[in-house]
Design an enzyme around this catalytic site. Structure first.
Site, PDB file in Angstrom:
ATOM      1  N   ASN A  49       4.398  -1.230  -2.295  1.00  0.00           N
ATOM      2  CA  ASN A  49       3.633  -0.240  -1.051  1.00  0.00           C
ATOM      3  C   ASN A  49       4.010   1.177  -1.622  1.00  0.00           C
ATOM      4  OD1 ASN A  49       3.123   1.432   1.222  1.00  0.00           O
ATOM      5  ND2 ASN A  49       2.729  -0.462   2.140  1.00  0.00           N
ATOM      6  N   LEU A  50       2.792   1.922  -1.822  1.00  0.00           N
ATOM      7  CA  LEU A  50       2.753   3.362  -2.296  1.00  0.00           C
ATOM      8  C   LEU A  50       3.025   4.474  -1.344  1.00  0.00           C
ATOM      9  CD1 LEU A  50      -0.258   3.160  -4.475  1.00  0.00           C
ATOM     10  CD2 LEU A  50       2.256   2.796  -5.267  1.00  0.00           C
TER      11      LEU A  50
END
Length: 167
Positions: A40-41
């Protein structure tokens, strides 16, 4: 299928911006931390925008959000969902968080940024307009989820820069 529960908000009295996700994914639920999935960024994007080390511990990362006047929460308090995809949320089982109380306690918040389409659509569909300030400005940003891998980190960083424009 088990009923899943979100986390308490990360917020303090200085919050001016609220970032809303839909519901934590399974990796986050397992870790007890927002955006814990390694792909997840969210944290790399926030680290770039706020200039902190993305590999810092969870407490340091959340402290950086609070120091920047940013609160973090999810639209949904609970729901049933197979896996981690928002598309798998069973709408008949969802409950939204208490936004009326949240905005009463955080009166300085005037901007809400949604981490993806599901957070935005659930908020607009299930949260009553009377439960948030009439002058609240809401904007949807591209999801930082690994399920949204078709958009690059550079694209997401540029879009998420809007947070800094209102900070």
């Amino acid at each position: 299928m088990t009923l899943l529960y979100s986390f308490a908000p990360i917020a303090d009295e200085n919050a001016r911006i609220l970032i809303l996700g839909s519901m934590p994914g399974q990796a986050s639920l397992d870790a007890g931390q927002y955006y814990a999935h390694k792909r997840n960024l969210f944290w790399p994007v926030m680290a770039e925008l706020l200039q902190f080390d993305p590999s810092a511990g969870y407490e340091e990362r959340t402290a950086a959000l609070r120091a920047a006047g940013i609160a973090l929460w999810d639209v949904l308090q609970s729901c049933k969902r197979e896996g981690s995809l928002d598309a798998n949320i069973e709408h008949a089982t969802l409950t939204v968080n208490n936004f009326a109380e949240f905005f009463r306690q955080h009166r300085q918040i005037r901007h809400v940024f949604f981490n993806g389409e599901k957070a935005a659509s659930c908020f607009h569909r299930y949260v009553a307009k009377a439960d948030y300030p009439a002058d609240l400005i809401c904007q949807r940003l591209p999801s930082t989820s690994p399920a949204n891998a078709s958009q690059s980190l550079a694209f997401k960083l540029q879009a998420w820069q809007r947070i800094m424009d209102v900070k």
